[in-house]
Design a protein around this motif. Sequence first.
Motif, PDB file in Angstrom:
ATOM      1  N   UNK A 250       0.820  -1.197  -0.242  1.00 39.45           N
ATOM      2  CA  UNK A 250       0.293  -0.132  -0.426  1.00 39.45           C
ATOM      3  C   UNK A 250       0.687   1.322  -0.170  1.00 39.45           C
ATOM      4  N   UNK A 251       2.199   1.518   0.668  1.00 39.58           N
ATOM      5  CA  UNK A 251       2.936   2.084   1.097  1.00 39.58           C
ATOM      6  C   UNK A 251       3.938   2.725  -0.241  1.00 39.58           C
ATOM      7  N   UNK A 252       3.462   1.677  -1.480  1.00 40.57           N
ATOM      8  CA  UNK A 252       4.512   2.099  -2.356  1.00 40.57           C
ATOM      9  C   UNK A 252       5.254   3.288  -3.176  1.00 40.57           C
ATOM     10  N   UNK A 253       4.172   4.356  -2.981  1.00 40.84           N
ATOM     11  CA  UNK A 253       3.855   5.903  -3.814  1.00 40.84           C
ATOM     12  C   UNK A 253       4.957   6.521  -2.728  1.00 40.84           C
ATOM     13  N   UNK A 254       4.833   5.995  -1.211  1.00 44.34           N
ATOM     14  CA  UNK A 254       5.261   7.050  -0.579  1.00 44.34           C
ATOM     15  C   UNK A 254       7.091   6.600  -0.365  1.00 44.34           C
ATOM     16  N   UNK A 255       7.178   5.243  -0.472  1.00 46.46           N
ATOM     17  CA  UNK A 255       8.589   5.186  -0.366  1.00 46.46           C
ATOM     18  C   UNK A 255       9.517   5.343  -0.949  1.00 46.46           C
ATOM     19  N   UNK A 256       8.921   4.924  -2.376  1.00 43.46           N
ATOM     20  CA  UNK A 256      10.548   5.070  -3.740  1.00 43.46           C
ATOM     21  C   UNK A 256       9.937   7.020  -3.856  1.00 43.46           C
ATOM     22  N   UNK A 257      11.009   6.997  -4.500  1.00 42.70           N
ATOM     23  CA  UNK A 257      11.236   8.250  -5.467  1.00 42.70           C
ATOM     24  C   UNK A 257      11.691   8.229  -6.567  1.00 42.70           C
ATOM     25  N   UNK A 258      11.688   9.244  -7.464  1.00 45.47           N
ATOM     26  CA  UNK A 258      12.513   9.577  -8.632  1.00 45.47           C
ATOM     27  C   UNK A 258      13.444   9.025  -8.721  1.00 45.47           C
ATOM     28  N   UNK A 259      13.765   8.041  -9.755  1.00 44.94           N
ATOM     29  CA  UNK A 259      15.080   7.392  -9.633  1.00 44.94           C
ATOM     30  C   UNK A 259      15.463   6.470  -8.775  1.00 44.94           C
ATOM     31  N   UNK A 260      14.620   5.706  -7.994  1.00 45.94           N
ATOM     32  CA  UNK A 260      14.960   4.584  -7.952  1.00 45.94           C
ATOM     33  C   UNK A 260      14.723   3.344  -8.806  1.00 45.94           C
ATOM     34  N   UNK A 261      14.852   2.184  -8.054  1.00 46.22           N
ATOM     35  CA  UNK A 261      14.716   1.230  -9.304  1.00 46.22           C
ATOM     36  C   UNK A 261      13.652  -0.060  -7.950  1.00 46.22           C
ATOM     37  N   UNK A 262      13.023  -0.680  -8.829  1.00 47.99           N
ATOM     38  CA  UNK A 262      12.136  -1.302  -8.550  1.00 47.99           C
ATOM     39  C   UNK A 262      12.104  -3.301  -9.355  1.00 47.99           C
ATOM     40  N   UNK A 263      12.613  -3.709  -8.704  1.00 46.25           N
ATOM     41  CA  UNK A 263      12.487  -5.469  -8.854  1.00 46.25           C
ATOM     42  C   UNK A 263      11.787  -5.986  -8.951  1.00 46.25           C
ATOM     43  N   UNK A 264      11.103  -6.762 -10.329  1.00 41.89           N
ATOM     44  CA  UNK A 264      10.380  -7.777  -9.770  1.00 41.89           C
ATOM     45  C   UNK A 264      10.516  -9.701 -10.178  1.00 41.89           C
ATOM     46  N   UNK A 265      10.144 -10.528 -10.023  1.00 43.31           N
ATOM     47  CA  UNK A 265      10.082 -11.876 -10.956  1.00 43.31           C
ATOM     48  C   UNK A 265      12.095 -12.318 -10.472  1.00 43.31           C
ATOM     49  N   UNK A 266      12.002 -12.124  -9.439  1.00 42.98           N
ATOM     50  CA  UNK A 266      13.189 -12.555  -8.995  1.00 42.98           C
ATOM     51  C   UNK A 266      14.629 -11.805  -9.987  1.00 42.98           C
ATOM     52  N   UNK A 267      14.517 -10.397  -9.939  1.00 37.34           N
ATOM     53  CA  UNK A 267      15.033  -9.477 -10.220  1.00 37.34           C
ATOM     54  C   UNK A 267      14.873  -9.850 -11.944  1.00 37.34           C
ATOM     55  N   UNK A 268      14.160 -10.859 -12.747  1.00 37.39           N
ATOM     56  CA  UNK A 268      15.072 -11.083 -13.800  1.00 37.39           C
ATOM     57  C   UNK A 268      13.687  -9.403 -14.380  1.00 37.39           C
ATOM     58  N   UNK A 269      13.636  -8.299 -13.735  1.00 37.69           N
ATOM     59  CA  UNK A 269      12.602  -7.392 -14.371  1.00 37.69           C
ATOM     60  C   UNK A 269      13.625  -5.498 -14.053  1.00 37.69           C
ATOM     61  N   UNK A 270      13.449  -5.056 -14.343  1.00 36.70           N
ATOM     62  CA  UNK A 270      13.922  -3.775 -13.597  1.00 36.70           C
ATOM     63  C   UNK A 270      13.465  -2.600 -13.725  1.00 36.70           C
ATOM     64  N   UNK A 271      12.528  -2.208 -13.156  1.00 32.72           N
ATOM     65  CA  UNK A 271      11.625  -0.493 -13.583  1.00 32.72           C
ATOM     66  C   UNK A 271      12.605   0.529 -12.484  1.00 32.72           C
ATOM     67  N   UNK A 272      12.665   1.362 -13.538  1.00 30.40           N
ATOM     68  CA  UNK A 272      12.798   2.601 -12.936  1.00 30.40           C
ATOM     69  C   UNK A 272      11.969   3.507 -13.158  1.00 30.40           C
ATOM     70  N   UNK A 273      11.736   4.513 -11.580  1.00 32.84           N
ATOM     71  CA  UNK A 273      10.752   5.077 -11.404  1.00 32.84           C
ATOM     72  C   UNK A 273      11.025   6.602 -12.054  1.00 32.84           C
ATOM     73  N   UNK A 274      10.052   6.749 -12.654  1.00 36.08           N
ATOM     74  CA  UNK A 274      10.254   8.945 -12.910  1.00 36.08           C
ATOM     75  C   UNK A 274       9.299   9.258 -12.488  1.00 36.08           C
ATOM     76  N   UNK A 275       8.580   8.797 -11.579  1.00 40.42           N
ATOM     77  CA  UNK A 275       7.137  10.045 -10.838  1.00 40.42           C
ATOM     78  C   UNK A 275       6.325   9.320 -10.275  1.00 40.42           C
ATOM     79  N   UNK A 276       6.045   9.464  -9.003  1.00 40.24           N
ATOM     80  CA  UNK A 276       5.142   9.129  -8.099  1.00 40.24           C
ATOM     81  C   UNK A 276       3.662   9.668  -7.914  1.00 40.24           C
ATOM     82  N   UNK A 277       2.393   9.720  -7.257  1.00 40.38           N
ATOM     83  CA  UNK A 277       1.423   9.830  -7.154  1.00 40.38           C
ATOM     84  C   UNK A 277       1.052   9.690  -6.196  1.00 40.38           C
ATOM     85  N   UNK A 278       0.972   9.993  -4.664  1.00 41.82           N
ATOM     86  CA  UNK A 278       0.791   9.496  -3.586  1.00 41.82           C
ATOM     87  C   UNK A 278      -0.483   9.951  -3.417  1.00 41.82           C
ATOM     88  N   UNK A 279      -1.342  10.595  -3.556  1.00 38.11           N
ATOM     89  CA  UNK A 279      -3.245  10.421  -3.706  1.00 38.11           C
ATOM     90  C   UNK A 279      -3.827   9.292  -4.903  1.00 38.11           C
TER      91      UNK A 279
END
Length: 376
Positions: A250-279
């Motif tokens: 639930x707190x994903x938008x609060x905890x990550x910031x622009x430029x943060x990395x997010x890894x999915x599926x045991x690290x096989x997918x890498x996402x880079x945060x561009x922007x967040x919308x907490x609302x």
Amino acid sequence: TTTTTTTTTIQSRIKTPMNRTRFWCPRWGRKNDATSSPSSFSPLLAQMRPLFPVKKTMQTTTTTTKRSETTTKIAAISQPTEAEEPQKRTTRRDDSNDYDSDDEGVSYEGGFSCDISGEYEDKLTRKQTHVLDNCRTTLDFKTKIICTLGPSSRTVEQLENLLQTGMSVARFNFSHGSHEYHRETLDNLRKATENTGLMCAVLLDTKGPEIRTGMLENGEPVQLHQGEELILTTDYEVQGNAKKIAVSYPDLAKDVKQGSRILCADGSITLRVLETDIAKGEVLCRCENSAMLGERKNMNLPRVNVNLPTITEKDRDDILNFGVKNNVDFIAASFVRKGSDIDIIRNVIGETPGKRIGIISKVENMEGLDNFEDIV
């Protein structure tokens, strides 16, 4: 003028440990020649340890020249005679230098010989001292092997094969399956240990407070392409597609910031945060590689201290209503991040019969690595 020459010839003593036990196998024989080397032994004998220590043959020659007076002293320790050997094989040690202390609790009647099939000619009496301490005559294991039991490895016959080929710990993955399902597997495991005479530890692996992606439209994996944008939403009811994926945190938008990395599926997918919308509880990301993404894949947030409980209600139920009741040996605690997480699990177990259950901490993120010493 004093000249001292010491020549020591020691018959090689095989020190390869075999699950903390020693065996003497007369069928394969042994070299009595003091000049024998380990290479002259058969490969099978090289995996065995003598039931009693091989005596050392030591020759010490001291020559002293003083005012034309020469004295030679030779001392030799002989090999045990054939009459002495049976007695030595049946007598426990008095000298702690002859044996390692980890042989306590193991007793033998006579000697015995065995072949590669593991058949015994004489009687072996063994007192098990630990669930991980097995008597194996043909397999030389120091490392313990943990096997995850699943649909293809839960029948009595299959479990017997696993035990005979080296399984030391049976892992029950509580991310999947009901208590009834796991209890049936556990019953089969205990029957297999009874049939084989081999002990096996039981490990309950908790699901833990993990972060996962949600369900997908039509239940089909989606193709993500490098450079494309993807929205992550904390609304876990959303059926995902190649443009939007639901996330269980639930707190994903609060905890990550622009430029943060997010890894999915045991690290096989890498996402880079561009922007967040907490609302809205949404995070706009860019895919940094192309890959297929299925349903309910794990997600990791490097360098983010996530706001998740140590154990979930499901974990609590699994520990108390399965682990404690069925007398498991270990609990593998998923996503341990700090030392206090272990205290919480101990408090859940409390003064129940499972208070002696061992806890294995699974360190799976950077917060856990940062607090490693505290966890240990």
